[in-house]
Scaffold this active site. Structure first.
Site, PDB file in Angstrom:
ATOM      1  N   SER A 244     -40.361 -12.816  24.593  1.00 49.26           N
ATOM      2  CA  SER A 244     -39.192 -13.396  23.937  1.00 49.26           C
ATOM      3  C   SER A 244     -38.023 -12.427  23.951  1.00 49.26           C
ATOM      4  O   SER A 244     -38.192 -11.210  24.027  1.00 49.26           O
ATOM      5  CB  SER A 244     -39.519 -13.765  22.483  1.00 49.26           C
ATOM      6  OG  SER A 244     -39.686 -12.600  21.696  1.00 49.26           O
ATOM      7  N   LYS A 245     -36.815 -13.007  23.850  1.00 46.81           N
ATOM      8  CA  LYS A 245     -35.608 -12.188  23.824  1.00 46.81           C
ATOM      9  C   LYS A 245     -35.592 -11.295  22.592  1.00 46.81           C
ATOM     10  O   LYS A 245     -35.193 -10.131  22.657  1.00 46.81           O
ATOM     11  CB  LYS A 245     -34.372 -13.100  23.834  1.00 46.81           C
ATOM     12  CG  LYS A 245     -34.160 -13.826  25.146  1.00 46.81           C
ATOM     13  CD  LYS A 245     -32.886 -14.653  25.137  1.00 46.81           C
ATOM     14  CE  LYS A 245     -33.032 -15.914  24.342  1.00 46.81           C
ATOM     15  NZ  LYS A 245     -31.858 -16.810  24.479  1.00 46.81           N
ATOM     16  N   ARG A 246     -36.023 -11.838  21.468  1.00 48.54           N
ATOM     17  CA  ARG A 246     -35.954 -11.071  20.221  1.00 48.54           C
ATOM     18  C   ARG A 246     -36.942  -9.908  20.222  1.00 48.54           C
ATOM     19  O   ARG A 246     -36.611  -8.794  19.817  1.00 48.54           O
ATOM     20  CB  ARG A 246     -36.229 -11.994  19.037  1.00 48.54           C
ATOM     21  CG  ARG A 246     -36.239 -11.284  17.692  1.00 48.54           C
ATOM     22  CD  ARG A 246     -36.402 -12.258  16.548  1.00 48.54           C
ATOM     23  NE  ARG A 246     -35.267 -13.185  16.477  1.00 48.54           N
ATOM     24  CZ  ARG A 246     -35.165 -14.151  15.579  1.00 48.54           C
ATOM     25  NH1 ARG A 246     -36.122 -14.324  14.680  1.00 48.54           N
ATOM     26  NH2 ARG A 246     -34.121 -14.942  15.569  1.00 48.54           N
ATOM     27  N   ALA A 247     -38.154 -10.157  20.706  1.00 45.06           N
ATOM     28  CA  ALA A 247     -39.198  -9.128  20.620  1.00 45.06           C
ATOM     29  C   ALA A 247     -39.130  -8.118  21.756  1.00 45.06           C
ATOM     30  O   ALA A 247     -39.507  -6.958  21.582  1.00 45.06           O
ATOM     31  CB  ALA A 247     -40.577  -9.795  20.607  1.00 45.06           C
ATOM     32  N   GLY A 249     -36.333  -7.712  24.095  1.00 46.76           N
ATOM     33  CA  GLY A 249     -35.019  -7.237  24.475  1.00 46.76           C
ATOM     34  C   GLY A 249     -34.698  -7.339  25.950  1.00 46.76           C
ATOM     35  O   GLY A 249     -34.881  -8.382  26.577  1.00 46.76           O
TER      36      GLY A 249
END
Length: 498
Positions: A244-247, A249
């Site tokens: 994921s983008k959040r986890a 980067g």
């Protein structure tokens, strides 16, 4: 039937690996079937959508070489059509006004949770008469327009990846179509857009599979034929967590791979194999081969794993991705590779305009020689630095191994004098001069060869010495051999030299 597929990203973030793979599969499918690849930007989340993110998505697709035939269309431009479709469903009795307030819904949720059950929307406005509904709306009571899911229906469709899908309508809550302010919601907007754009195949991530049941009902309610569906497996991080983008980067951002020296063709090839099996044991596939072989039914149901080492900047990407990029660096026709190397050197401040003019042939020969050991375009500006500038460092291990012999202080200047007279400056003549001097000195040729390699490049290993000397050119080689003592002294290394 003319194939029409769309890639429909939301501009609330950069183009990530999962989105790029979806775009690639849509593009391959369209190209294989000589169809149309449409780009639609789903920007109806006005608070989070930005022009900067939209441009980032376009730039990422262009870098990957995924050209679109129509678009980019902005979903927000179709809002009046989305609203019109919802109101037509309302007029037909297939939708209704829901007057439940957020407070009522929250109370209902808490009551159900207190009983230990799973909360499900209770459509207590569903059975209002049309007259009562019109009266409440005329009074100014806010409402959501909801699609009336048939009570006893069974929703079915066939997915190219996950096979036959079936769900009882009683397990699907009435679908919200319009908010109280009249703005459309996702399921309505995407169906209306896909209908008006005549989309024949919807290829998207597996996380949209659950939405498809609702969308099938909307297709039926709007009297439109169903497209075919193919939902792609997830891309997971090591340990099987969702990538994921959040986890994770920058690991998942397409721009990361552009900035870190990937060739677009190599990254396309790597992405294609995350969940798709072309058959056989082939891994390096040209774009033409991928187009020819691509098949929705060959997409694997199992989630793909992107093997990077979390928290380790030295292992920021999947080793297979780097290996594949190295293969492409080696095999790409030199004329196609040179512009990428030029851009890399310009960004590193190492570019010489002569390489675009009279020294073009030498530049091409240099790149062709040194690319065999590289995995990233950035390697040309780091490992390849000695070939493009006089400002390069000596590897301590190379100095210890190849320049430890004190007598080299005298031998290398002798070699410089010998090479200064070589004409023409070609492999055979250079090799003859080096080996001839070694024979006169009564030493093994390898002593001079290894010493000259380190003196001229600062490195322990690399291409063959004589090929190195030829691409560096006589003047540069002679100068470096004569100045090696001063270079080593200034760098603080070189036993027996300072």
């Amino acid at each position: 039937m003319t194939v029409r597929v769309r890639f429909a990203p939301s501009p609330t973030g950069y183009l990530h690996m999962g989105g790029a793979r979806t775009a690639l599969f849509c593009w391959l499918f369209a190209r294989k079937h000589k169809g149309t690849f449409i780009l639609r930007i789903e920007d109806t989340d006005l608070e989070r959508s930005t022009e900067e993110m939209t441009q980032g998505i376009l730039d990422g697709l262009r870098w990957l070489g995924l050209d679109w035939d129509e678009g980019p269309y902005m979903q927000s431009e179709g809002i009046p059509l989305h609203r019109e479709a919802a109101l037509s469903l309302l007029e037909k009795g297939l939708a209704y006004r829901c007057f439940a307030t957020p407070e009522q819904l929250e109370a209902q949720r808490q009551e159900e949770q207190a009983k230990g059950g799973q909360w499900r929307f209770d459509p207590f406005s569903r059975h209002l008469s049309r007259a009562e509904s019109d009266r409440l709306a005329a009074e100014g009571r806010p409402f959501v327009v909801r699609f009336r899911v048939p009570d006893d229906a069974v929703v079915r469709f066939v997915d190219h990846v996950y096979g036959e899908q079936e769900r009882a309508a009683r397990d699907i809550e009435d679908i919200a179509l319009l908010r109280p302010d009249g703005t459309p919601l996702y399921n309505l907007s995407v169906v209306v857009d896909d209908i008006r754009m005549r989309i024949t195949h919807i290829i998207r991530g597996q996380d949209h599979l659950i939405n498809t049941f609702k969308q099938v009902l909307l297709y039926q309610g709007l009297g439109a034929p169903l497209p075919e569906f193919a939902h792609l497996p997830l891309i997971l991080a090591p340990g099987k967590a969702k990538l994921s983008k959040r986890a994770h980067g920058e690991v998942v951002a397409v721009t990361t791979y552009r900035e870190r020296g990937f060739l677009p063709a190599a990254f396309r090839n790597f992405l294609a194999l995350l969940g798709w099996a072309p058959g056989g044991d082939r891994e390096i596939l040209s774009t033409e081969e991928m187009i020819e072989l691509f098949d929705l039914d060959a997409i694997n149901r199992s989630n793909a794993v992107f093997n990077f080492t979390e928290g380790d900047p030295e292992n920021w990407t999947d080793p297979k991705a780097l290996w594949m990029n190295g293969v492409y660096l080696t095999r790409t026709p030199i004329d196609e590779l040179l512009p990428y190397v030029e851009e890399t050197l310009r960004r590193a401040g190492l570019w010489d305009e002569a390489w675009a003019g009279p020294e073009r042939a030498r530049f091409a020969a240099t790149v062709d020689l040194i690319r065999q050991r590289y995995h990233s375009l950035l390697d040309f500006a780091t490992l390849g630095r000695p070939y493009f500038t006089e400002y390069y460092a000596f590897e301590p291990e190379a100095v210890q191994r190849n320049l430890a012999e004190p007598r080299l202080r005298g031998w290398l200047p002798l070699l410089a004098d010998r090479l200064a007279t070589v004409d023409p400056w070609v492999h055979e003549a250079v090799e003859k001069a080096v080996r001839g001097l070694a024979e006169e000195l009564g030493i093994k040729a390898g002593v001079l060869i290894n010493a000259a390699r380190t003196a001229c490049t600062g490195q322990k290993v690399g291409p063959g010495l004589f090929e190195i000397l030829v691409v560096l050119g006589r003047d540069r080689v002679v100068s470096r051999l004569r100045q090696v003592r001063a270079r080593l002294a200034s760098s603080g290394c070189g036993p027996g030299w300072c």
